[in-house]
Design a protein around this motif. Structure first.
Motif, PDB file in Angstrom:
ATOM      1  N   VAL A  20      58.792  52.056  -3.920  1.00 29.77           N
ATOM      2  CA  VAL A  20      58.202  52.982  -4.813  1.00 29.77           C
ATOM      3  C   VAL A  20      58.680  52.371  -6.356  1.00 29.77           C
ATOM      4  O   VAL A  20      59.863  51.735  -6.392  1.00 29.77           O
ATOM      5  N   THR A  21      57.819  52.514  -7.407  1.00 30.15           N
ATOM      6  CA  THR A  21      58.097  52.148  -8.568  1.00 30.15           C
ATOM      7  C   THR A  21      58.151  53.417  -9.754  1.00 30.15           C
ATOM      8  O   THR A  21      56.828  54.037  -9.780  1.00 30.15           O
ATOM      9  N   LEU A  22      59.101  53.566 -10.465  1.00 30.22           N
ATOM     10  CA  LEU A  22      59.185  54.655 -11.310  1.00 30.22           C
ATOM     11  C   LEU A  22      58.963  54.064 -12.640  1.00 30.22           C
ATOM     12  O   LEU A  22      59.522  53.094 -13.238  1.00 30.22           O
ATOM     13  N   MET A  23      57.942  54.638 -13.303  1.00 31.29           N
ATOM     14  CA  MET A  23      57.554  54.447 -14.751  1.00 31.29           C
ATOM     15  C   MET A  23      58.169  55.240 -15.625  1.00 31.29           C
ATOM     16  O   MET A  23      57.866  56.291 -15.672  1.00 31.29           O
ATOM     17  N   CYS A  24      58.825  55.003 -16.836  1.00 34.47           N
ATOM     18  CA  CYS A  24      59.244  55.879 -17.887  1.00 34.47           C
ATOM     19  C   CYS A  24      58.607  55.391 -19.117  1.00 34.47           C
ATOM     20  O   CYS A  24      58.765  54.018 -19.641  1.00 34.47           O
ATOM     21  N   THR A  62      58.382  56.485 -23.647  1.00 36.08           N
ATOM     22  CA  THR A  62      59.075  57.206 -24.534  1.00 36.08           C
ATOM     23  C   THR A  62      58.142  57.079 -25.799  1.00 36.08           C
ATOM     24  O   THR A  62      57.663  56.042 -26.027  1.00 36.08           O
ATOM     25  N   SER A  63      58.473  58.158 -26.621  1.00 34.13           N
ATOM     26  CA  SER A  63      57.874  57.765 -28.099  1.00 34.13           C
ATOM     27  C   SER A  63      58.697  58.506 -28.951  1.00 34.13           C
ATOM     28  O   SER A  63      59.688  59.351 -28.526  1.00 34.13           O
ATOM     29  N   GLY A  64      58.784  58.230 -29.993  1.00 35.79           N
ATOM     30  CA  GLY A  64      59.621  58.729 -31.103  1.00 35.79           C
ATOM     31  C   GLY A  64      59.895  57.925 -32.460  1.00 35.79           C
ATOM     32  O   GLY A  64      59.753  56.565 -32.083  1.00 35.79           O
ATOM     33  N   THR A  65      60.368  58.228 -33.458  1.00 33.83           N
ATOM     34  CA  THR A  65      60.891  57.323 -34.555  1.00 33.83           C
ATOM     35  C   THR A  65      62.240  57.721 -35.227  1.00 33.83           C
ATOM     36  O   THR A  65      62.469  59.080 -35.379  1.00 33.83           O
ATOM     37  N   PRO A  66      63.082  56.908 -35.426  1.00 36.64           N
ATOM     38  CA  PRO A  66      63.127  55.542 -35.224  1.00 36.64           C
ATOM     39  C   PRO A  66      62.902  55.229 -33.556  1.00 36.64           C
ATOM     40  O   PRO A  66      63.005  56.015 -32.877  1.00 36.64           O
ATOM     41  N   THR A  67      62.242  53.964 -33.159  1.00 40.59           N
ATOM     42  CA  THR A  67      62.048  53.575 -31.703  1.00 40.59           C
ATOM     43  C   THR A  67      63.171  54.039 -30.975  1.00 40.59           C
ATOM     44  O   THR A  67      64.273  53.508 -31.026  1.00 40.59           O
ATOM     45  N   PRO A  68      63.070  54.690 -30.102  1.00 42.20           N
ATOM     46  CA  PRO A  68      63.994  55.290 -29.254  1.00 42.20           C
ATOM     47  C   PRO A  68      64.679  54.088 -28.092  1.00 42.20           C
ATOM     48  O   PRO A  68      63.703  53.247 -27.722  1.00 42.20           O
ATOM     49  N   THR A  69      65.676  54.033 -27.619  1.00 42.12           N
ATOM     50  CA  THR A  69      66.245  53.385 -26.492  1.00 42.12           C
ATOM     51  C   THR A  69      65.893  54.147 -25.196  1.00 42.12           C
ATOM     52  O   THR A  69      66.189  55.437 -25.204  1.00 42.12           O
ATOM     53  N   LEU A  70      65.605  53.367 -24.123  1.00 43.46           N
ATOM     54  CA  LEU A  70      65.628  53.865 -22.764  1.00 43.46           C
ATOM     55  C   LEU A  70      66.774  53.587 -22.221  1.00 43.46           C
ATOM     56  O   LEU A  70      67.442  52.535 -21.628  1.00 43.46           O
ATOM     57  N   ASN A  71      67.167  54.421 -21.149  1.00 37.10           N
ATOM     58  CA  ASN A  71      68.339  54.320 -20.249  1.00 37.10           C
ATOM     59  C   ASN A  71      67.948  54.796 -18.815  1.00 37.10           C
ATOM     60  O   ASN A  71      67.638  56.101 -18.901  1.00 37.10           O
ATOM     61  N   TRP A  72      68.223  54.355 -17.788  1.00 37.26           N
ATOM     62  CA  TRP A  72      68.358  54.921 -16.406  1.00 37.26           C
ATOM     63  C   TRP A  72      69.399  55.114 -15.958  1.00 37.26           C
ATOM     64  O   TRP A  72      70.691  54.385 -16.108  1.00 37.26           O
ATOM     65  N   GLN A  79      65.571  46.738 -12.261  1.00 39.60           N
ATOM     66  CA  GLN A  79      64.947  47.521 -13.501  1.00 39.60           C
ATOM     67  C   GLN A  79      64.257  46.397 -14.506  1.00 39.60           C
ATOM     68  O   GLN A  79      64.786  45.387 -14.520  1.00 39.60           O
ATOM     69  N   HIS A  80      63.073  46.901 -14.973  1.00 42.52           N
ATOM     70  CA  HIS A  80      62.145  45.787 -15.910  1.00 42.52           C
ATOM     71  C   HIS A  80      62.063  46.408 -17.034  1.00 42.52           C
ATOM     72  O   HIS A  80      61.346  47.740 -17.121  1.00 42.52           O
ATOM     73  N   GLU A  81      62.128  45.923 -18.090  1.00 46.56           N
ATOM     74  CA  GLU A  81      61.817  46.562 -19.455  1.00 46.56           C
ATOM     75  C   GLU A  81      60.450  45.756 -19.870  1.00 46.56           C
ATOM     76  O   GLU A  81      60.277  44.599 -20.094  1.00 46.56           O
ATOM     77  N   ARG A  82      59.434  46.797 -19.822  1.00 46.31           N
ATOM     78  CA  ARG A  82      58.101  46.415 -20.010  1.00 46.31           C
ATOM     79  C   ARG A  82      57.956  46.165 -21.475  1.00 46.31           C
ATOM     80  O   ARG A  82      57.151  45.391 -22.106  1.00 46.31           O
ATOM     81  N   GLY A 120      59.590  48.142 -25.628  1.00 47.49           N
ATOM     82  CA  GLY A 120      60.659  48.848 -26.085  1.00 47.49           C
ATOM     83  C   GLY A 120      60.396  50.470 -25.818  1.00 47.49           C
ATOM     84  O   GLY A 120      61.523  51.079 -25.915  1.00 47.49           O
ATOM     85  N   GLN A 121      59.340  50.658 -25.410  1.00 49.69           N
ATOM     86  CA  GLN A 121      59.043  52.261 -24.962  1.00 49.69           C
ATOM     87  C   GLN A 121      58.351  52.424 -23.712  1.00 49.69           C
ATOM     88  O   GLN A 121      57.890  53.540 -23.293  1.00 49.69           O
ATOM     89  N   MET A 122      58.779  51.585 -22.796  1.00 48.12           N
ATOM     90  CA  MET A 122      58.478  51.698 -21.439  1.00 48.12           C
ATOM     91  C   MET A 122      59.269  50.745 -20.647  1.00 48.12           C
ATOM     92  O   MET A 122      59.564  49.536 -20.962  1.00 48.12           O
ATOM     93  N   SER A 123      59.750  51.399 -19.428  1.00 46.66           N
ATOM     94  CA  SER A 123      60.734  50.579 -18.572  1.00 46.66           C
ATOM     95  C   SER A 123      60.225  50.991 -17.132  1.00 46.66           C
ATOM     96  O   SER A 123      59.798  52.327 -17.028  1.00 46.66           O
ATOM     97  N   GLU A 124      60.502  50.333 -16.123  1.00 48.72           N
ATOM     98  CA  GLU A 124      60.247  50.763 -14.624  1.00 48.72           C
ATOM     99  C   GLU A 124      61.566  50.210 -13.961  1.00 48.72           C
ATOM    100  O   GLU A 124      62.195  49.528 -14.131  1.00 48.72           O
ATOM    101  N   LEU A 125      61.728  51.250 -13.011  1.00 46.40           N
ATOM    102  CA  LEU A 125      62.789  50.945 -11.831  1.00 46.40           C
ATOM    103  C   LEU A 125      62.018  50.937 -10.598  1.00 46.40           C
ATOM    104  O   LEU A 125      61.347  52.028 -10.242  1.00 46.40           O
ATOM    105  N   ARG A 126      62.219  49.950  -9.840  1.00 48.33           N
ATOM    106  CA  ARG A 126      61.698  49.781  -8.762  1.00 48.33           C
ATOM    107  C   ARG A 126      62.895  49.768  -7.485  1.00 48.33           C
ATOM    108  O   ARG A 126      63.812  49.065  -7.466  1.00 48.33           O
ATOM    109  N   LEU A 127      62.333  50.480  -6.642  1.00 47.15           N
ATOM    110  CA  LEU A 127      63.294  50.868  -5.300  1.00 47.15           C
ATOM    111  C   LEU A 127      62.514  50.063  -4.083  1.00 47.15           C
ATOM    112  O   LEU A 127      61.491  50.390  -3.846  1.00 47.15           O
ATOM    113  N   VAL A 128      63.211  49.197  -3.566  1.00 47.49           N
ATOM    114  CA  VAL A 128      62.877  48.360  -2.408  1.00 47.49           C
ATOM    115  C   VAL A 128      63.465  48.945  -0.984  1.00 47.49           C
ATOM    116  O   VAL A 128      64.677  48.817  -0.884  1.00 47.49           O
TER     117      VAL A 128
END
Length: 401
Positions: free
Chosen positions: A210-214, A216-226, A237-240, A242-250
């Motif tokens: 399964v792949t989880l996609m996160c 975000t939006s906001g100003t200043p540009t937010p940081t994303l953390n799992w 984890q893959h950073e797509r 600055g405002q999108m990140s995915e976590l893939r479980l295998v």
């Protein structure tokens, strides 16, 4: 010899009183208290305006500081900062007042050792900005800030959302020196983060991916953390962007069933988060089936897991056990992904000795595990069911003789 006679007499009493008065003159309440403060019970107070403290008072031992729940500091012209080490020994601090001082700086880690802090009065100081991160781990009921030269900047916008006492009365200072209500402040490029997590629900069989996609939006540009529990599944984890990140479980493990996965977004205005719980479907697993133990009743303990929750049944010497008031299965606890319970037996006899097999089944499979239980010796040459056990058998033989 009486103290009122012989060599002592009244002269002795006079010397004793003089010595006592001398010792009292040397002793003062709160002898362990810092010189410029007073200590009463669980409270420290530093209010002498003529002799200012420069940092938080420290007691002689950590044990003494553990007992402090209230610190009151006022009218201290040399007090200007709260640093990350200042309060680290005051673990039980609940009320803190620092008012009418030169306080201008508070470290973001200032209250990291004070999880019980509920009342914080910082009125009439020199604070121009205050980060929400300083208070992120606290459950403060009162945060009082009136009388500080708070700047009308993005870093202070989070205070608009504060619903504590006096929140609506806060003012901030604009560039020209004009003061406006902080509640009316609007700034461009200063937006609280928002976050979305997809899928919003994860129900799947073990061994799948399964792949989880996160996003975000906001100003200043937010940081994303799992943040997750300790995952047993292979994950990356893959950073797509600055405002999108995915976590893939295998090859998802059944041990991760119920695990909470959170995507958190933050900037100087505040933070937002979205979470999903893993619902991993898997056949039953019996991790423990132990020897019978005697408590108030006899118990054959077991621990097992499965999703959906397995149905349980028992065999005694390969024959089904009919459960009822005297023999029945009970689940006592669910923790760490397992059901913990017992097969309860009320006053079992030799008839109940034998091989016990626990069967657990759900939609995805069945599992069984066996243990041998011995409750009572089998009587010799006794057919009356009243005579169970070695001691009763001995009594029976004596009566025959």
């Amino acid at each position: 010899m009486s103290l009122l006679s012989g060599g002592f007499g009244m002269a002795g009493w006079g010397f004793g009183w003089a010595l006592l008065l001398f010792l009292l003159a040397l002793w003062r309440p709160g002898a362990a208290c810092p010189e410029l403060c007073t200590c009463t019970g669980a409270r420290i107070s530093c209010v002498d305006a003529e002799r200012s403290i420069m940092a938080f008072p420290m007691l002689q031992s950590e044990a003494e500081m553990e007992n402090i729940t209230d610190i009151y500091i006022a009218n201290q012209s040399s007090f200007n900062s709260i640093n990350e080490k200042d309060l680290e020994s005051y673990h039980n601090l609940r009320n803190l007042t620092v008012t009418n001082t030169r306080l201008a700086y508070i470290s973001r880690q200032a209250f990291q050792s004070n999880p019980k802090l509920q009342y914080l009065n910082l009125k009439e100081n020199n604070l121009s900005n205050l980060s929400w991160r300083t208070f992120r781990h606290l459950n403060i009921s009162y945060l009082l800030l009136a009388g500080n030269p708070l700047q009308c900047i993005c870093e202070n916008v989070w205070l608009k959302q504060w619903r504590g006492e006096e929140a609506e009365d806060l003012l901030c200072v604009e560039e020209g020196g004009m003061r406006i209500a902080l509640s009316a402040l609007t700034l461009p490029n200063c937006v609280l983060p928002s976050v979305t997590l997809k899928p919003t629900k994860v129900t799947m069989q073990k061994g799948l991916n399964v792949t989880l996609m996160c996003n975000t939006s906001g100003t200043p540009t937010p940081t994303l953390n799992w943040t997750t529990c300790t995952l047993n599944s292979t994950h990356e984890q893959h950073e797509r962007s600055g405002q999108m990140s995915e976590l893939r479980l295998v090859n998802v493990s059944y041990l991760d069933n119920g695990c909470k996965i959170t995507c958190r977004s933050e900037n100087m205005v505040g933070e937002a988060e979205a979470s999903v719980d893993l619902d991993i479907l898997f056949p039953p697993v019996i991790s423990k089936l132990m020897d019978a133990v005697s408590d108030h009743h006899w118990c054959i303990p077991f621990s097992m897991s499965g999703n959906p929750e397995p149905k349980l049944s028992w065999l005694l010497n390969d024959k089904p056990v009919e459960e009822g008031p005297f023999i029945h299965t009970m689940i006592h606890d669910y923790s760490e992904g397992e059901y913990h319970g017992c097969l309860h037996l009320d006053s079992p006899t030799h008839i109940n000795n034998g091989k016990y097999t626990l069967l657990a089944s759900n939609t995805y499979g069945e599992v069984r595990k066996t243990v041998f239980a011995h409750f009572m010796l089998e009587p010799w040459n006794v057919t009356d069911p009243l005579y169970y056990g070695e001691s009763l058998l001995r009594l029976h033989n004596q009566m025959i003789e």
